[in-house]
Design a protein around this motif. Structure first.
Motif, PDB file in Angstrom:
ATOM      1  N   GLN A   1       0.815  -1.209   0.000  1.00 29.38           N
ATOM      2  CA  GLN A   1       0.000   0.000   0.000  1.00 29.38           C
ATOM      3  C   GLN A   1       0.855   1.268   0.000  1.00 29.38           C
ATOM      4  OE1 GLN A   1      -3.146  -0.209   2.838  1.00 29.38           O
ATOM      5  NE2 GLN A   1      -3.816   1.897   2.548  1.00 29.38           N
ATOM      6  N   SER A   2       1.890   1.304   0.811  1.00 30.44           N
ATOM      7  CA  SER A   2       2.726   2.508   0.881  1.00 30.44           C
ATOM      8  C   SER A   2       3.568   2.703  -0.378  1.00 30.44           C
ATOM      9  CB  SER A   2       3.641   2.425   2.101  1.00 30.44           C
ATOM     10  OG  SER A   2       4.512   1.310   2.005  1.00 30.44           O
ATOM     11  N   LYS A   3       3.771   1.634  -1.143  1.00 34.83           N
ATOM     12  CA  LYS A   3       4.602   1.708  -2.352  1.00 34.83           C
ATOM     13  C   LYS A   3       3.780   1.920  -3.620  1.00 34.83           C
ATOM     14  CE  LYS A   3       7.897  -1.559  -0.300  1.00 34.83           C
ATOM     15  NZ  LYS A   3       8.531  -2.887  -0.450  1.00 34.83           N
ATOM     16  N   LEU A   4       2.452   1.926  -3.504  1.00 31.95           N
ATOM     17  CA  LEU A   4       1.609   2.024  -4.700  1.00 31.95           C
ATOM     18  C   LEU A   4       1.853   3.278  -5.524  1.00 31.95           C
ATOM     19  CD1 LEU A   4      -1.806   0.581  -3.421  1.00 31.95           C
ATOM     20  CD2 LEU A   4      -0.273  -0.406  -5.137  1.00 31.95           C
TER      21      LEU A   4
ATOM     22  N   SER B   1      -0.422   9.578  -7.864  1.00 31.08           N
ATOM     23  CA  SER B   1      -0.366  10.289  -6.592  1.00 31.08           C
ATOM     24  C   SER B   1      -0.907   9.402  -5.475  1.00 31.08           C
ATOM     25  CB  SER B   1      -1.203  11.571  -6.673  1.00 31.08           C
ATOM     26  OG  SER B   1      -2.580  11.257  -6.788  1.00 31.08           O
ATOM     27  N   ARG B   2      -0.532   9.725  -4.232  1.00 29.97           N
ATOM     28  CA  ARG B   2      -1.010   8.956  -3.080  1.00 29.97           C
ATOM     29  C   ARG B   2      -2.537   9.057  -2.949  1.00 29.97           C
ATOM     30  NH1 ARG B   2       1.707   6.497   0.637  1.00 29.97           N
ATOM     31  NH2 ARG B   2       3.645   7.456  -0.116  1.00 29.97           N
ATOM     32  N   GLU B   3      -3.082  10.212  -3.310  1.00 28.99           N
ATOM     33  CA  GLU B   3      -4.537  10.375  -3.251  1.00 28.99           C
ATOM     34  C   GLU B   3      -5.227   9.435  -4.231  1.00 28.99           C
ATOM     35  OE1 GLU B   3      -7.970  13.824  -3.828  1.00 28.99           O
ATOM     36  OE2 GLU B   3      -5.843  14.369  -3.723  1.00 28.99           O
ATOM     37  N   ASP B   4      -4.653   9.277  -5.428  1.00 32.92           N
ATOM     38  CA  ASP B   4      -5.244   8.370  -6.427  1.00 32.92           C
ATOM     39  C   ASP B   4      -5.105   6.909  -6.001  1.00 32.92           C
ATOM     40  OD1 ASP B   4      -6.030  10.446  -8.037  1.00 32.92           O
ATOM     41  OD2 ASP B   4      -4.257  10.360  -9.328  1.00 32.92           O
TER      42      ASP B   4
END
Length: 466
Positions: free
Chosen positions: A29-32, A39-42
């Motif tokens: 999850q943190s590496k997606l 972006s982290r939001e996406d």
């Protein structure tokens, strides 16, 4: 008909596969953002899509199961799991992964449908123990799946997670086709397409506000619009459902005191369960210099995993206790165990074994509580409404888990300190998070006390025979 033990075993495996989907992507999850060039939001939609699909599909699939056959709908949901897993496994973009994860989320409906199948095909004396086993898979799948996902991620390409999910789905689908008998008890009438659409729109609006409010801003137009819009749609949906002959959900049945209070307890217990899933791993993985224990994801998941094993071990005990003292007492005992778990953690959390004991208590609490809830529901609804009613109960649990993800996530993201090039939660953040989880457990206990101890005579279902 196949042996009843085989039917229970297959439905339990289906439940494990379903709950596994919620921890499938935790290791990556943190590496997606890096893996998907987004972006982290996406990339947050990789989790949100599963949550939304689960909440929307579960009550609808329950109603479809009551009308067209529970086994048939279970097969359809498992087919969606396989399809979604293959789409995600072949995708390298955010769009494909989100679509795949949404289809994976639909499989959540197999657990309430499986519980309803047990009531239809098992002898009455075996129903409680079997329900306790299937209910335990809600926690066991996630607890066991987390270290499994971590191992797969460490030793191969991250796409292998989805290939594993696809293979598991195929195996379970074939077992269901082979072992589980077709449903013979059906609900007459026409499917309520308008009701299904209204419920979907309303739930998506509310859950988007809850799950994305921390990112969009709790007072932003998007959050307020989704939240208020969803509530208005759900109110109109309820008004409509009360005025048609074949509603998607019989709200008069859902408003019965034991059903309503059990569903409200489900929200609180879902919050307490998912809160622990969010808090404990983060605290275990946090560097020791910052107040954590510096464990790897795999090591942290192994500390959390025993809670799922406790749920599985307690399932036969839960069935016997329910038969002897009643599911209400079992539910209250589960809530007490959750209160003890969070209280213990608030007082002692300086050693890894402290968190291990707390997770064992959470396993006891969820094992008893989740086993009791479907028993309480099915003692209070007609046999032709079990699929939809269990689906509604699962929906309320989803509301609890999604609320926990949003609220606990917001707390851990708000009270942070800059360290090692990143923002990490402070001890105060964890203290507040544990207090919120404990408050949810106390709320579950208080509501559980007011659930009627006995069923009314007209609510008792007939004896079930082979």
């Amino acid at each position: 008909m196949p042996p009843q033990g085989a039917i229970v075993a297959v439905l339990a495996i289906a439940g494990l596969a379903s709950s596994f989907m919620f921890t499938l992507v935790v290791p990556i999850q943190s590496k997606l953002p890096e893996l998907l060039d987004a972006s982290r939001e996406d990339t947050a939609w990789v989790v949100t899509a599963t949550l939304l699909a689960a909440a929307v599909c579960t009550p609808i699939s329950g109603r479809l199961g009551d009308m067209y056959g529970k086994r048939r709908i279970v097969i359809v949901l498992l087919g969606l799991l396989v399809l979604g897993s293959v789409i995600a496994a072949l995708s390298h973009s955010i769009v494909g992964i989100v679509i795949g994860r949404a289809l994976q989320g639909a499989v959540t409906g197999v657990i309430p449908l499986g519980i309803s199948i047990l009531r239809d095909v098992l002898h009455e004396k075996r129903v409680d123990s079997a329900i306790a086993l299937i209910s335990a898979t809600l926690g066991v799948g996630g607890a066991i799946g987390l270290p499994l996902s971590a191992i797969v991620t460490e030793r191969s390409d991250w796409h292998m997670l989805f290939w594993v999910a696809a293979g598991l789905g195929v195996v379970v689908l074939l077992l269901v086709v082979w072992i589980v008998p077709p449903s013979v008890l059906r609900t007459a009438g026409r499917f309520d397409y308008i009701g299904a659409g209204g419920l979907a729109v309303g739930l998506i609006g509310v859950l988007l506000a809850v799950s994305r409010g921390g990112v969009w801003g709790w007072t932003s137009p998007a959050t307020i619009g989704c939240g208020l819009g969803g509530v208005v749609v759900l109110l109109l949906w309820g008004w409509f459902e009360l005025r048609i002959d074949d509603p998607l959900l019989d709200l008069r049945v859902a408003a019965r005191r034991p059903v309503l209070l059990t569903n409200l307890t489900s929200v609180a217990m879902g919050f307490a369960l998912f809160g622990s899933n969010v808090i404990y791993p983060q605290l275990l993985e946090l560097p020791a210099a910052l107040g954590g224990f510096g464990l790897s994801l795999l090591a942290a998941s192994l500390v959390v995993m025993p809670s799922g094993l406790v749920m599985m071990v307690l399932s036969p005990v839960s069935g016997r206790l329910s038969h002897r003292v009643g599911p209400r007492v079992l539910l209250i005992a589960g809530a007490v165990a959750l209160v003890c778990a969070y209280t213990f953690t608030l007082l002692l959390r300086s050693e890894v074994w402290h968190l291990l004991i707390a997770n064992l208590l959470i396993g006891v609490g969820i094992g008893f509580g989740f086993a009791a809830m479907p028993m309480l529901i099915m003692r209070s609804v007609p046999q032709t409404e079990t699929g939809a009613s269990n689906g509604l109960n699962a929906l309320f649990r989803s509301l609890g888990t999604s609320s926990a993800a949003a609220v606990i996530g917001a707390v851990l993201a708000t009270f942070t300190v800059q360290a090692e090039g990143a923002q990490v939660p402070t001890p105060v953040a964890f203290q507040i998070a544990f207090l919120l989880g404990g408050a949810a457990a106390v709320l579950a206990l208080l509501i559980g006390v007011f659930i009627p101890a006995r069923r009314a005579p007209d609510e008792r279902h007939p004896s079930l025979r082979e």
